[in-house]
Design an enzyme around this catalytic site. Structure first.
Site, PDB file in Angstrom:
ATOM      1  N   TYR A  52      48.189 -37.502 -15.665  1.00  0.00           N
ATOM      2  CA  TYR A  52      49.173 -36.429 -15.551  1.00  0.00           C
ATOM      3  C   TYR A  52      50.570 -37.004 -15.815  1.00  0.00           C
ATOM      4  CZ  TYR A  52      51.289 -32.199 -13.575  1.00  0.00           C
ATOM      5  OH  TYR A  52      52.002 -31.049 -13.389  1.00  0.00           O
ATOM      6  N   SER A 153      41.841 -19.560 -22.235  1.00  0.00           N
ATOM      7  CA  SER A 153      42.142 -20.206 -20.951  1.00  0.00           C
ATOM      8  C   SER A 153      42.735 -19.179 -19.994  1.00  0.00           C
ATOM      9  CB  SER A 153      43.153 -21.333 -21.168  1.00  0.00           C
ATOM     10  OG  SER A 153      44.421 -20.762 -21.457  1.00  0.00           O
ATOM     11  N   ALA A 154      42.902 -19.585 -18.748  1.00  0.00           N
ATOM     12  CA  ALA A 154      43.532 -18.688 -17.770  1.00  0.00           C
ATOM     13  C   ALA A 154      44.942 -18.330 -18.225  1.00  0.00           C
ATOM     14  CB  ALA A 154      43.555 -19.359 -16.404  1.00  0.00           C
ATOM     15  N   ARG A 175      38.177 -21.386 -29.957  1.00  0.00           N
ATOM     16  CA  ARG A 175      37.258 -22.309 -30.601  1.00  0.00           C
ATOM     17  C   ARG A 175      35.839 -21.745 -30.691  1.00  0.00           C
ATOM     18  NH1 ARG A 175      39.216 -27.371 -27.148  1.00  0.00           N
ATOM     19  NH2 ARG A 175      39.373 -25.629 -25.685  1.00  0.00           N
ATOM     20  N   MET A 242      44.411 -29.830 -24.995  1.00  0.00           N
ATOM     21  CA  MET A 242      42.951 -29.825 -24.863  1.00  0.00           C
ATOM     22  C   MET A 242      42.277 -30.706 -25.907  1.00  0.00           C
ATOM     23  SD  MET A 242      42.096 -25.831 -24.116  1.00  0.00           S
ATOM     24  CE  MET A 242      43.176 -24.833 -23.086  1.00  0.00           C
ATOM     25  N   TRP A 265      56.992 -27.658 -19.191  1.00  0.00           N
ATOM     26  CA  TRP A 265      56.305 -28.183 -18.013  1.00  0.00           C
ATOM     27  C   TRP A 265      56.778 -27.398 -16.807  1.00  0.00           C
ATOM     28  CZ3 TRP A 265      57.045 -33.702 -15.599  1.00  0.00           C
ATOM     29  CH2 TRP A 265      55.966 -33.984 -14.761  1.00  0.00           C
TER      30      TRP A 265
END
Lengths: 327, 327
Positions: A52, A153-154, A175, A242, A265
């Site tokens: 991270y 994704s969420a 994808r 990803m 971010w």
């Protein structure tokens, strides 16, 4: 009080340990929260492996967001708050993968007690990320196109929902073709599948239009391709990786078409934004969760004791919803 | 009047043709310029092959910048200007690879008649590009580091000279170690050689410092590496693509360190900037050329008749200076 603790960076399935910790006491200005639901996010998995953006000092508490009830208050906090259902404003320090946590009163945002606690527990990170991605980089007029990768994704699904509410159209790159119908059902205007014919699919979906903003959670070649479809001076915002590949842009798009690439971010935004502004954003989004306009699919819930299964499940490719801890 | 003309996109050595054209007449508000010197830039070679940001309608005149003398003026232009040495403000339309050209009076910027016409002829594009790259994206405090790739190019050398005048330090990435000594001589603070140990070289050159701005003419992996050394929130500006590869940035730098990537195109700046501002910039830079503070090495000059040799020479890797047409 049980808490999931990280003593050394490693695999999500083996590195965290469930330990019995001493009961917590709220200090002045603090509240004690009994957790009800706390999701597992991709950033949690990155943090556990040590990849991270920051590495917390070890041992570290885990879990960045969640919902619970205030069960005790420290000195100077009005005891009337006991019993309130609250959203925990995300920080690295809190730790929500534990039975109870102590937070500053200002980090406990009241939410509708009648709303679904699972949906509310996912509000702290992904919906706010989607909201800021759509608002912070470009003024999007109604009818404008937003392109996004990792659309299933969420965050991707929240982007679709929030764009729909704003009258903005979404072009969604996925994808796996089998998720397309589901995204259209939640409001996607166009869904394309990454692959060698992506350029043709983009042309067919956009016609003579161009994309006003690209939101990228995948990185790699798909960014190169989407950049070709951006308006002059358009921005690509990276918020995930990803694919593990660098974000690649043709210098021709940068130079001749003034395409711009930057990142977002949430942690940095939360650390540099006045708390009243943060609470305002959460309040606005919590209403949309409570009335059902914003929701993310839930794939499974686990008790803290089954953390190995829960984290293995969260790390699986091909999930169709979020994995959460519940109490 | 001889003019080099492009009838079809193709190889720089074979596509342009030297033809005899009718004499030019300046119209109202225009001046007739007899060329003295006109450089061959990388963008000219791109344009000839059809890979530039825009494709002019064919047949097209060639050459984007140059210096000459006003030999005739059209109605409404003061005849006192006849005899003036002037810089031609670059546009795609002018064509400077020809004996004479007609331009608007406002595009003829007077320059010092005693200064070297070869150096002045190179002022229109590269020094202004270097100047804008250093000024337009970040406020650089004295002592700040600017990193640049393709540092041995004409723009790269102007960046070194202009940074030096502003008290800004330059970290210069080159592909051939043998040019390092020469760059240090013209004012480079540090020179590193691209290759697998670039990260170690950057660390050794910078110590505990970080780069405030990266100027990139090469693209590809070197951009990825330089991004790691940028300050939080720092910008990479792409203005060239010598490697032919896409500019690649790690999402970790974009997301966690707010690194930004964008491009710069002088043509767009010239088209969107008031002409008084453009003339002010050229006037300031022309003084630096006249007093010798700004200069670029000249490798060879050719008459227009030897255009095949000249363009082949300009396309060679490993040149140490500019190739120009002279009259």
């Amino acid at each position: 009080m049980k808490t999931l603790q990280l003593r050394a960076f490693g695999k999500p399935t083996t590195a965290p340990e469930l330990i019995e910790a001493a009961p917590l006491e709220p200090g002045a200005g603090q509240v004690l929260v009994a957790l009800e639901a706390a999701p597992i996010n991709p950033s949690d998995l990155l943090l556990i492996t040590g990849r991270y953006g920051v590495r917390p000092p070890l041992p570290a508490a885990l879990g960045a967001e969640g919902v619970g009830r205030i069960v005790a208050v420290g000195p100077t906090v009005d005891p009337v708050r006991i019993g309130e259902r609250i959203l925990i404003v995300p920080t690295l320090e809190h730790g929500t993968w534990q039975d109870q946590t102590v937070i500053n009163e200002g980090d406990a945002v009241p939410v509708d007690p009648k709303a679904d606690p699972l949906q509310l527990s996912m509000l702290g990170i992904n919906p706010l990320t989607a909201d800021l991605l759509l608002r912070r980089f470009t003024d999007l007029a109604p009818g404008a196109w937003v392109g996004q990768t990792g659309a299933n994704s969420a965050v991707g699904r929240y982007v679709i929902a929030l764009a729909k509410l704003a009258g903005v159209r979404t072009l969604n790159v996925v994808r796996r073709p089998e998720v397309a119908a589901d995204l259209v059902e939640v409001g996607a205007d166009a869904v394309v599948v990454s692959g060698p014919d992506l350029a043709e699919q983009l042309a067919a979906a956009l016609g003579n239009d161009q994309i006003s903003l690209v939101l990228d959670a995948v990185s790699g070649d798909v960014v190169t391709e989407l950049a070709h479809s951006l308006v002059f001076g358009g921005t690509i915002v990276s918020y995930g990786r990803m694919s593990g590949a660098p974000a690649a842009i043709s210098p021709a798009d940068l130079i001749f078409r003034d395409v711009r690439l930057r990142g977002f971010w949430l942690k940095h935004w939360l650390e540099t934004t006045p708390s009243a502004r943060i609470a305002e954003s959460y309040g606005r989004l919590a209403i949309l969760v409570a009335n059902g306009a914003l929701r993310a699919p839930v794939e499974a819930t686990y008790p803290l004791e089954q953390h190995r299964n829960a984290l293995a499940h969260a790390a699986q490719a091909g999930r169709t919803g979020k994995v959460l801890f519940t109490w």
